[in-house]
Motif scaffolding. Structure first.
Motif, PDB file in Angstrom:
ATOM      1  N   PRO A 174      58.513   4.475  19.060  1.00  0.00           N
ATOM      2  CA  PRO A 174      59.907   4.679  18.508  1.00  0.00           C
ATOM      3  C   PRO A 174      60.206   4.237  17.149  1.00  0.00           C
ATOM      4  O   PRO A 174      59.830   2.883  16.990  1.00  0.00           O
ATOM      5  N   VAL A 175      61.234   4.964  16.517  1.00  0.00           N
ATOM      6  CA  VAL A 175      61.838   4.322  15.339  1.00  0.00           C
ATOM      7  C   VAL A 175      63.427   3.837  15.546  1.00  0.00           C
ATOM      8  O   VAL A 175      64.059   4.443  16.021  1.00  0.00           O
ATOM      9  N   PRO A 176      63.788   2.460  14.986  1.00  0.00           N
ATOM     10  CA  PRO A 176      64.921   2.084  15.156  1.00  0.00           C
ATOM     11  C   PRO A 176      66.248   3.142  14.545  1.00  0.00           C
ATOM     12  O   PRO A 176      65.704   3.585  13.427  1.00  0.00           O
ATOM     13  N   GLY A 177      67.192   3.527  15.177  1.00  0.00           N
ATOM     14  CA  GLY A 177      68.001   4.286  14.677  1.00  0.00           C
ATOM     15  C   GLY A 177      67.854   5.748  14.740  1.00  0.00           C
ATOM     16  O   GLY A 177      68.746   6.616  14.345  1.00  0.00           O
ATOM     17  N   HIS A 178      66.600   6.159  15.372  1.00  0.00           N
ATOM     18  CA  HIS A 178      66.268   7.528  15.633  1.00  0.00           C
ATOM     19  C   HIS A 178      66.416   7.786  17.264  1.00  0.00           C
ATOM     20  O   HIS A 178      66.474   6.905  17.913  1.00  0.00           O
ATOM     21  N   VAL A 179      66.278   9.005  17.479  1.00  0.00           N
ATOM     22  CA  VAL A 179      66.311   9.344  18.969  1.00  0.00           C
ATOM     23  C   VAL A 179      65.091   8.889  19.844  1.00  0.00           C
ATOM     24  O   VAL A 179      63.982   9.219  19.221  1.00  0.00           O
ATOM     25  N   PRO A 180      65.311   8.142  20.769  1.00  0.00           N
ATOM     26  CA  PRO A 180      64.068   7.771  21.386  1.00  0.00           C
ATOM     27  C   PRO A 180      63.644   8.792  22.412  1.00  0.00           C
ATOM     28  O   PRO A 180      64.382   9.364  23.361  1.00  0.00           O
ATOM     29  N   VAL A 181      62.308   8.925  22.407  1.00  0.00           N
ATOM     30  CA  VAL A 181      61.878  10.240  23.276  1.00  0.00           C
ATOM     31  C   VAL A 181      60.381   9.664  23.780  1.00  0.00           C
ATOM     32  O   VAL A 181      59.289   9.525  23.255  1.00  0.00           O
ATOM     33  N   TYR A 182      60.598   9.346  25.309  1.00  0.00           N
ATOM     34  CA  TYR A 182      59.418   9.237  26.053  1.00  0.00           C
ATOM     35  C   TYR A 182      59.735   9.552  27.375  1.00  0.00           C
ATOM     36  O   TYR A 182      60.758   9.451  27.964  1.00  0.00           O
ATOM     37  N   CYS A 253      74.421   5.778  27.290  1.00  0.00           N
ATOM     38  CA  CYS A 253      73.378   5.080  26.422  1.00  0.00           C
ATOM     39  C   CYS A 253      73.392   5.542  25.014  1.00  0.00           C
ATOM     40  O   CYS A 253      73.210   4.721  24.049  1.00  0.00           O
ATOM     41  N   VAL A 254      73.627   6.817  24.811  1.00  0.00           N
ATOM     42  CA  VAL A 254      73.697   7.308  23.414  1.00  0.00           C
ATOM     43  C   VAL A 254      74.818   6.708  22.658  1.00  0.00           C
ATOM     44  O   VAL A 254      74.683   6.388  21.641  1.00  0.00           O
ATOM     45  N   ALA A 255      75.859   6.550  23.363  1.00  0.00           N
ATOM     46  CA  ALA A 255      77.105   6.297  22.776  1.00  0.00           C
ATOM     47  C   ALA A 255      76.990   4.524  22.371  1.00  0.00           C
ATOM     48  O   ALA A 255      77.096   4.186  21.057  1.00  0.00           O
ATOM     49  N   LYS A 256      76.483   3.848  23.271  1.00  0.00           N
ATOM     50  CA  LYS A 256      75.996   2.283  22.902  1.00  0.00           C
ATOM     51  C   LYS A 256      74.990   2.240  21.895  1.00  0.00           C
ATOM     52  O   LYS A 256      74.752   1.246  21.070  1.00  0.00           O
ATOM     53  N   LEU A 257      74.164   3.122  21.912  1.00  0.00           N
ATOM     54  CA  LEU A 257      72.846   3.028  20.657  1.00  0.00           C
ATOM     55  C   LEU A 257      73.567   3.523  19.434  1.00  0.00           C
ATOM     56  O   LEU A 257      72.841   3.536  18.186  1.00  0.00           O
ATOM     57  N   GLY A 258      74.642   4.143  19.276  1.00  0.00           N
ATOM     58  CA  GLY A 258      75.355   4.654  18.159  1.00  0.00           C
ATOM     59  C   GLY A 258      74.738   5.982  17.638  1.00  0.00           C
ATOM     60  O   GLY A 258      74.780   6.005  16.637  1.00  0.00           O
ATOM     61  N   MET A 263      73.438  14.063  20.818  1.00  0.00           N
ATOM     62  CA  MET A 263      71.990  13.772  21.481  1.00  0.00           C
ATOM     63  C   MET A 263      72.136  13.551  22.947  1.00  0.00           C
ATOM     64  O   MET A 263      70.868  13.467  23.264  1.00  0.00           O
ATOM     65  N   ALA A 264      73.150  13.482  23.539  1.00  0.00           N
ATOM     66  CA  ALA A 264      73.194  13.559  25.085  1.00  0.00           C
ATOM     67  C   ALA A 264      72.749  14.557  25.574  1.00  0.00           C
ATOM     68  O   ALA A 264      73.649  15.359  26.009  1.00  0.00           O
ATOM     69  N   ASN A 265      71.392  15.007  25.506  1.00  0.00           N
ATOM     70  CA  ASN A 265      70.833  16.163  25.981  1.00  0.00           C
ATOM     71  C   ASN A 265      69.932  16.065  27.107  1.00  0.00           C
ATOM     72  O   ASN A 265      69.492  14.856  27.085  1.00  0.00           O
ATOM     73  N   PRO A 266      69.366  16.908  28.039  1.00  0.00           N
ATOM     74  CA  PRO A 266      68.381  16.642  28.802  1.00  0.00           C
ATOM     75  C   PRO A 266      67.152  16.009  28.498  1.00  0.00           C
ATOM     76  O   PRO A 266      66.464  15.427  29.161  1.00  0.00           O
ATOM     77  N   LEU A 267      66.656  16.623  27.073  1.00  0.00           N
ATOM     78  CA  LEU A 267      65.435  16.062  26.591  1.00  0.00           C
ATOM     79  C   LEU A 267      65.427  14.424  26.554  1.00  0.00           C
ATOM     80  O   LEU A 267      64.906  13.543  27.202  1.00  0.00           O
ATOM     81  N   ILE A 268      66.743  13.972  25.851  1.00  0.00           N
ATOM     82  CA  ILE A 268      66.831  12.479  25.508  1.00  0.00           C
ATOM     83  C   ILE A 268      67.241  11.712  26.961  1.00  0.00           C
ATOM     84  O   ILE A 268      66.718  10.536  27.346  1.00  0.00           O
ATOM     85  N   ALA A 269      67.654  12.615  27.820  1.00  0.00           N
ATOM     86  CA  ALA A 269      67.970  11.974  29.265  1.00  0.00           C
ATOM     87  C   ALA A 269      66.759  11.594  29.894  1.00  0.00           C
ATOM     88  O   ALA A 269      66.802  10.518  30.582  1.00  0.00           O
ATOM     89  N   ARG A 270      65.637  12.143  29.607  1.00  0.00           N
ATOM     90  CA  ARG A 270      64.369  11.835  30.243  1.00  0.00           C
ATOM     91  C   ARG A 270      63.937  10.369  29.732  1.00  0.00           C
ATOM     92  O   ARG A 270      63.194   9.567  30.565  1.00  0.00           O
ATOM     93  N   THR A 271      64.301  10.052  28.686  1.00  0.00           N
ATOM     94  CA  THR A 271      64.101   8.631  28.238  1.00  0.00           C
ATOM     95  C   THR A 271      64.706   7.559  28.973  1.00  0.00           C
ATOM     96  O   THR A 271      64.192   6.651  29.493  1.00  0.00           O
ATOM     97  N   PHE A 272      66.175   7.694  29.212  1.00  0.00           N
ATOM     98  CA  PHE A 272      66.892   6.800  30.026  1.00  0.00           C
ATOM     99  C   PHE A 272      66.522   6.966  31.521  1.00  0.00           C
ATOM    100  O   PHE A 272      66.233   5.822  32.349  1.00  0.00           O
ATOM    101  N   ASP A 273      66.183   7.998  31.938  1.00  0.00           N
ATOM    102  CA  ASP A 273      65.808   8.252  33.003  1.00  0.00           C
ATOM    103  C   ASP A 273      64.245   7.467  33.519  1.00  0.00           C
ATOM    104  O   ASP A 273      64.042   6.954  34.656  1.00  0.00           O
ATOM    105  N   ALA A 274      63.253   7.353  32.603  1.00  0.00           N
ATOM    106  CA  ALA A 274      62.139   6.722  32.772  1.00  0.00           C
ATOM    107  C   ALA A 274      62.363   5.089  32.802  1.00  0.00           C
ATOM    108  O   ALA A 274      61.855   4.527  33.577  1.00  0.00           O
ATOM    109  N   HIS A 275      63.431   4.559  32.277  1.00  0.00           N
ATOM    110  CA  HIS A 275      63.840   3.410  32.315  1.00  0.00           C
ATOM    111  C   HIS A 275      64.422   3.156  33.672  1.00  0.00           C
ATOM    112  O   HIS A 275      64.209   2.000  34.451  1.00  0.00           O
ATOM    113  N   ARG A 276      65.126   4.188  34.235  1.00  0.00           N
ATOM    114  CA  ARG A 276      65.752   3.799  35.590  1.00  0.00           C
ATOM    115  C   ARG A 276      64.631   3.641  36.672  1.00  0.00           C
ATOM    116  O   ARG A 276      64.706   3.001  37.290  1.00  0.00           O
ATOM    117  N   ARG A 277      63.525   4.618  36.540  1.00  0.00           N
ATOM    118  CA  ARG A 277      62.487   4.568  37.399  1.00  0.00           C
ATOM    119  C   ARG A 277      61.717   3.193  37.345  1.00  0.00           C
ATOM    120  O   ARG A 277      61.329   2.957  38.469  1.00  0.00           O
TER     121      ARG A 277
END
Length: 287
Positions: A174-182, A253-258, A263-277
């Motif tokens: 991932p790249v700083p300042g970009h949408v994190p996707v994994y 998380c999207v808000a805190k990341l600036g 960007m708070a959509n289901p695709l990006i939600a997968r990233t934060f759900d991965a951390h929750r798991r």
């Protein structure tokens, strides 16, 4: 014989919310030497740009030997079917995503990305499947080594071309300042650590930013680790304060990341759900 490596930037648009379209781009790469090998094919229609760039370097369609996919997401395989039709090239992908390459609709069922079918010109049966440690023979261009680097997707790979010192990382980092996707934060983190151990790297070739050499190349990997670490701490802190839905966790998380609120959509939600798991499984730290 001279061997050269160069990016081809593919610009495209993708809907990210109702009435909202984002400008995106992806880097594909050409390895030119004993023929042409293409790393990722970009979105539908990219074949025209790729063949134009190849022609500009003195090669023709018949010189294209293979498209090697770092993974089978739409912006990395969208023009593969058409490229194969125009050049007769081989198509290679990690075995975990062979089905995604051949049957894109099955990928969509598992990962419904906005604008998915606008980005893909059709599925194509891979001519070969790859696994960790495989070495692809590119003739006098020199071999390229396959490094399984899951996290962004199950079959994500990096490719190391020793002759040029080039490490192709796709979307692994991932790249700083970009949408994190994994999809798996622990595997994404460990994949970067593994790539940092590859010796002889002079050029890091990312799908998300311009190629970097020397210290700048190493910084791409270190910066990617920091992105994942920061998100993990952000999610861990939020989860310790209260329970929340996947949608609310993503929005916060999207808000805190600036990042833009759309960007708070289901695709990006997968990233934060991965951390929750990962946290639920006891991974307070990712290392």
């Amino acid at each position: 014989m001279k061997v050269s490596v160069g990016p081809v930037r593919v610009d495209f648009k993708i809907p990210i919310a109702p009435g909202v379209v984002a400008d995106r781009y992806v880097n594909t790469y050409l390895i030119l030497g004993d023929g042409v090998h293409i790393i990722d094919s970009g979105v539908q229609g990219s074949e025209r740009l790729l063949l134009e760039k190849i022609k500009g370097r003195g090669f023709g369609p018949d010189d294209v030997k293979a498209v090697i996919h770092t993974h089978a997401h739409p912006d990395h395989m969208g023009s593969t079917k058409r490229l194969k039709e125009l050049t007769g090239c081989s198509t290679l992908v990690h075995k975990a995503e062979a089905e995604w390459l051949e049957f894109p609709e099955r990928q969509f069922e598992q990962r419904p990305v906005p604008g998915f079918f606008d980005l893909i010109g059709g599925g194509v049966r891979p001519d070969g499947t790859l696994t960790d440690g495989d070495v692809i023979d590119m003739g006098k261009t020199g071999p390229i080594e396959v490094i399984h680097a899951p996290g962004h997707s199950p079959g994500s790979i990096a490719l190391f071309h020793e002759l040029s010192g080039s490490l192709f990382i796709g979307d692994t980092v991932p790249v700083p300042g970009h949408v994190p996707v994994y999809d798996d934060s622990v595997l994404a983190y460990r994949s970067i650590l593994r790539l940092m151990e590859v010796e002889g790297v002079d050029l890091v070739c990312s799908a998300w930013e311009a190629p970097k050499r020397g210290d700048d190349a190493s910084e791409i990997l270190r910066a990617g680790l920091r992105v994942i670490e920061n998100i993990h701490e952000l999610v861990r802190t939020n989860l310790l304060t209260e329970e929340m839905t996947s949608k609310e966790l993503c929005r916060r998380c999207v808000a805190k990341l600036g990042l833009p609120p759309e960007m708070a959509n289901p695709l990006i939600a997968r990233t934060f759900d991965a951390h929750r798991r990962a946290i639920d499984e006891g991974h307070i730290k990712l290392a």
